[in-house]
Design an enzyme around this catalytic site. Structure first.
Site, PDB file in Angstrom:
ATOM      1  CE1 TYR A   1      -7.479  -0.835   5.867  1.00  0.00           C
ATOM      2  CE2 TYR A   1      -6.245  -0.296   3.888  1.00  0.00           C
ATOM      3  CZ  TYR A   1      -6.348  -0.321   5.259  1.00  0.00           C
ATOM      4  OH  TYR A   1      -5.318   0.176   6.023  1.00  0.00           O
TER       5      TYR A   1
ATOM      6  CD  GLU B   1      -2.788   0.920   2.545  1.00  0.00           C
ATOM      7  OE1 GLU B   1      -3.455   1.913   2.791  1.00  0.00           O
ATOM      8  OE2 GLU B   1      -2.686  -0.045   3.324  1.00  0.00           O
TER       9      GLU B   1
ATOM     10  CG  ASP C   1      -3.825   8.575   7.662  1.00  0.00           C
ATOM     11  OD1 ASP C   1      -3.704   7.355   7.889  1.00  0.00           O
ATOM     12  OD2 ASP C   1      -3.979   9.044   6.524  1.00  0.00           O
TER      13      ASP C   1
END
Lengths: 411, 293
Positions: free
Chosen positions: B182, B54, B65
C-alpha cells in the site's frame, strides 16, 4: 525466581525502543524515517560537549536551574511524621518542569535544521514551555489543545499566544490531551519534512520516552545531590521515598531515574484517582485492571484505559495534566521490575493537599503536583520523624485558580 | 485446496492487469453511516466496478486518518460497532459477494484487545483476504507475530509505504507484505487533496524497482491510496500503479447523504472505477511492471 535486578546496570530501552514488552514505535509509516532521524540526531547531540554546554548554560541562565530544595517544615510538623522536602520545579521559568524537556528538544530541533515545531498540551504547561523555548530560539510554534482544556486552562492559552505560538483548538473525541496528541501527530505526519513534534511527556513512539526522560533527569540529579548536601537545604542523606504525580509520567521519571540504583529509596508514582476507582471516572492506569490493560495508544505500548473492544476510554481528573488514558512505557516496566510503585489520589484528596500546601508553606502548587502532596499526607505520618520524603513539586498552581475556585464553590 | 487471501488478491490484480487496467479498491468504514447502510454501500460499490475492497474497522483514535474518516469511525462506534460485529458483517458480505477480495483496515489496539490470533482466524473464517494495520510498522515484534499468524491462517499482511520511506524501509515493507503493498501517495493523513503530489511517479517507480528486484518474475502489485478523490486523479494513479484506493471522498458522500447513502456513492464510484480502468496516459516506463510470467 529471577535474582534481584541490578539497577546499577539498568540500560533501557533496548535497540528497538522497548522497555521490556512496553514502548516501541506504533506510528504510520510516514513518520518512521523521522523517528529514525530523530534518534540518530539525539544520540549525536547528547554525546556532543557543545550541545551539553549550551543546554547547561540555558538551564542556568534562562530556566533558573538548579531549582531549590525546600524543607517543608510546617507541613512536616502538621503531619507529625517524616520530614518533607520539596523539589521546586514550580520555580523553573514558565512555572513547571516542562521547560526542561521543551528547551532540550528545541535545541535539538535547531540542530536538526527544522524551523517549525508542533506540540500538544493538556494543562497548558507543556504548551507554555514549548512556546517559551520556541520564542527563545526563534522557531515557529503551533500548539494543539483540546477545547475542554482550553476552557479550563484559559490563562495558559493566553500565555501561549503572548509568546507567539498559534494555539489550535481540537474538537474531536473527548477534546482533551489525548485528542490534542492525535491532532499534533496528524500535523506532524503532514509536515514531517519541516516540522518536529515536541512531545511533552514520557510517552509516544521511541525515542520520545527516552529523550524526555533524559532531559527531565536533571530534576533527579539535582535533587539527589541537594538531599545529600546540608548546605543545599537537604538532610544530608538520601530520602526514604521519592513521590511524584504521574500523568504521562515525565516529572516522575525525571526525578526517579537518578535514584534507580539507590535500593533503599522507595519510588512512588501518584496517578489521578478522579472521582474514585469504583466510579470509573479517573485516570489511574495502574489501579484499575478492569479498564486498564496492555495496549497501544499514540505510538507506544503500555497500560491503556480502554473498553473490552479496545476503544480508548474517556478519563477524568480535576487536573488536566493527569487526565490521560495511558502511561509512559518505562513506568510500566519499572513497575514490573518491582522498582517503582504506584498509587492514586482522588480529586478531593488533591484539592485538600492543594489547600494544605498553600496555607502551611505559602506555595500554591499545580493540581497535578497536589496529587503527589496528597500521597505525602497519607505517607508521612506512617514514617518516623527521622525519615525523609522527597516530593517533586512539578509546577505552580496559578493556572488552576479558576478550577480550584469552581471545585471549592461546589462544596 | 482453498486459495489463500494473498492468492485471491494477486488473482484480482492479475485479472485487472490482463485487461490492461488498474484495479479499483474503494474503502468503506464498516458500520457507517449505519451498519445496514454500510452493507448496502459495499454492494453498490461492487456493482460500480470495485475489484477489491478495503473495509475499515472503526477505532476511537485513528491517527493516520483525516477528519472525514475520523468522524465516520466515531459514528460507527456510536452505532455500536465492535470488532466482532465487523467480522459478522464481513461474513454477510462474503455470502453475497464471493469474488472480490476484502482487505480489513484496522488500528492495532482493537486487534490486540480482540486477540491477534483470534482476530486473524476469525477474519479468515469470515472471508477476509488481507489485513492493513496503519499503526503497525513491519519492524515491530508485534508485526512478526501478526505475519506468522497471517501465514498460518492464509490472510495477507499488507504494509504501507510513504513518500518519506527510505530504501531500507521500502525493501522491508515489500518483503513482509503479501497480496500487494500500500503506497501512501502523500506525506500526510487520509482525505481529499486538490492535486496529486508531484513526486508520486518517482515514488511509485522507486518502489516498483525494488519490487522487481525482489521478485523479477512476479513483483508484488502496488496500490496507491490517500488523497485520491476525483476520477481524473484516479486515472493519473492508474497510469502509474496496479491499484487505485479511494476512501475519504466516498465516505464523505455517504456521511452527507440523507436518504440513500448507497445511491449517493454509486455515481462517483462508477466514474472512479471507469477512470481507474482507463489510465489517463500511456503507461510510463517501468511504472506498470513486467507482465507476470
Amino acid at each position: 525466581m529471577t535474582p534481584p535486578y541490578d539497577f546499577a546496570a539498568y540500560r533501557w530501552p533496548d535497540e528497538r525502543g522497548r522497555f521490556g514488552p512496553y514502548g516501541g514505535r506504533f506510528v504510520p509509516e510516514t513518520l518512521m524515517p523521522a523517528l529514525e532521524e530523530l534518534e540518530s540526531a539525539y544520540l549525536t547531540a547528547v554525546n556532543d560537549p557543545t550541545f551539553q554546554a549550551e543546554l547547561g548554560r540555558l538551564q542556568r541562565t534562562y530556566v533558573g536551574r538548579p531549582t531549590p530544595l525546600t524543607h517543608a517544615r510546617r507541613l512536616s510538623q502538621h503531619l507529625g511524621g517524616a520530614q518533607i522536602y520539596l523539589k521546586r520545579e514550580d520555580l523553573a521559568h514558565s512555572g513547571a518542569h516542562k521547560i526542561n524537556n521543551a528547551l532540550g528538544q528545541a535545541l535539538l530541533v535547531r540542530r536538526m535544521g527544522k524551523g517549525r515545531i508542533v506540540a500538544e498540551t493538556g494543562a497548558g504547561q507543556h504548551g507554555v514551555a514549548t512556546a517559551t523555548a520556541a520564542a527563545l530560539l526563534g522557531l515557529e510554534c503551533v500548539v494543539y489543545m483540546g477545547t475542554v482544556d482550553m476552557a479550563r486552562q484559559a490563562p495558559n492559552v493566553f500565555r501561549m499566544r503572548l509568546l507567539g505560538a498559534e494555539v489550535r483548538g481540537v474538537d474531536s473525541g473527548s477534546r482533551t490531551l489525548k485528542d490534542a496528541i492525535n491532532e499534533a501527530i496528524r500535523d506532524w505526519v503532514t509536515n514531517v519534512r519541516t516540522t518536529h513534534y515536541l512531545l511533552g511527556s514520557a510517552l509516544g513512539p521511541h525515542p520520545y520516552p527516552t529523550i524526555v526522560r533524559d532531559f527531565q533527569s536533571v530534576i533527579g540529579r539535582e535533587a539527589r545531590a541537594q538531599m545529600l548536601d546540608r548546605d543545599a537545604g537537604g538532610p544530608g542523606r538520601l530520602p526514604d521515598a521519592v513521590v511524584a504525580c504521574v500523568g504521562g509520567g515525565s516529572n516522575a521519571i525525571g526525578i526517579f531515574y537518578p535514584f534507580l540504583a539507590d535500593a533503599g529509596v522507595r519510588l512512588i508514582g501518584v496517578e489521578a484517582g478522579g472521582r474514585g476507582i469504583a466510579s470509573g471516572e479517573h485516570a489511574a492506569r495502574f489501579a484499575d485492571p478492569v479498564v486498564s490493560r496492555l495496549g497501544v495508544l499514540q505510538g507506544t505500548k503500555s497500560y491503556v484505559m480502554q473498553n473490552s473492544d479496545g476503544q480508548i476510554a474517556l478519563t477524568h481528573s480535576v487536573s488536566a495534566g493527569l487526565d490521560y488514558a495511558s502511561v509512559g512505557p518505562e513506568h510500566a516496566w519499572l513497575r514490573d521490575l518491582g522498582r517503582t510503585e504506584y498509587t492514586y489520589a482522588t480529586d478531593d484528596e488533591a484539592l485538600e493537599a492543594f489547600g494544605l500546601l498553600c496555607r502551611l508553606e505559602g506555595i500554591i502548587p499545580a493540581l497535578e503536583s497536589a496529587h503527589a502532596v496528597a500521597e505525602v499526607v497519607k505517607l508521612a505520618p506512617r514514617l518516623g520523624r527521622d525519615a525523609a520524603i522527597l516530593v517533586n513539586l512539578s509546577g505552580r498552581g496559578d493556572k488552576d485558580l479558576d478550577t480550584v475556585m469552581r471545585e471549592l464553590g461546589k462544596g | 485446496m482453498k486459495p489463500t487471501g494473498a492468492e485471491r488478491i494477486r488473482a484480482a490484480f492479475a485479472r485487472a492487469r490482463a485487461e490492461g487496467r488498474a484495479a479499483f479498491m474503494p474503502y468503506q468504514m464498516l458500520g457507517h453511516p449505519t451498519p445496514e447502510q454500510s452493507l448496502r454501500i459495499v454492494r453498490s460499490l461492487a456493482l460500480a466496478g470495485a475489484d477489491l475492497f478495503e473495509l475499515g474497522v472503526p477505532f476511537s483514535d485513528p491517527l493516520a486518518d483525516g477528519p472525514v474518516i475520523q468522524a465516520a469511525a466515531q459514528r460507527a462506534l456510536d452505532n455500536g460497532m465492535t470488532v466482532a460485529r465487523c467480522l459478522e458483517m464481513v461474513a454477510e458480505l462474503r455470502a453475497e459477494l464471493p469474488d472480490p477480495p476484502f482487505c480489513l483496515m484496522g488500528y492495532v489496539n482493537p486487534l490486540l484487545a480482540y486477540g491477534l490470533e483470534r482476530f486473524v482466524a476469525d477474519a479468515v473464517a469470515a472471508g477476509a483476504d488481507g489485513l492493513i494495520v496503519p499503526d503497525l510498522p513491519p519492524d515491530e515484534p508485534e508485526a512478526d507475530e501478526l505475519i506468522a499468524l497471517c501465514r498460518r491462517h492464509g490472510l495477507a499482511p499488507v504494509f504501507l509505504l510513504a513518500p518519506t520511506s527510505t530504501p531500507g524501509r521500502i525493501a522491508l515493507a515489500l518483503a513482509r507484505s503479501q497480496g500487494f503493498v500500500y503506497l501512501v501517495s502523500v506525506t500526510g493523513i487520509t482525505g481529499a487533496r486538490d492535486a496529486l503530489p508531484a513526486d508520486l511517479a518517482e515514488f511509485v517507480a522507486r518502489v516498483r524497482a525494488e519490487a522487481l528486484r525482489q521478485s523479477p518474475a512476479d513483483p508484488l502489485p502496488l496500490a496507491v491510496g490517500f488523497g485520491i478523490s476525483t476520477p481524473a486523479q484516479a486515472a493519473q494513479v492508474a497510469a502509474l500503479a496496479d491499484g487505485v484506493i479511494v476512501g475519504s471522498a466516498l465516505v464523505k458522500l455517504a456521511a452527507a447523504a440523507e436518504a440513500d447513502p448507497a445511491a449517493a456513492v454509486a455515481s462517483l464510484a462508477r466514474s472512479l472505477a471507469e477512470s481507474a480502468h482507463r489510465p489517463s496516459s500511456a503507461c510510463q516506463a517501468g511504472a506498470s511492471g513486467e507482465p507476470a510470467g
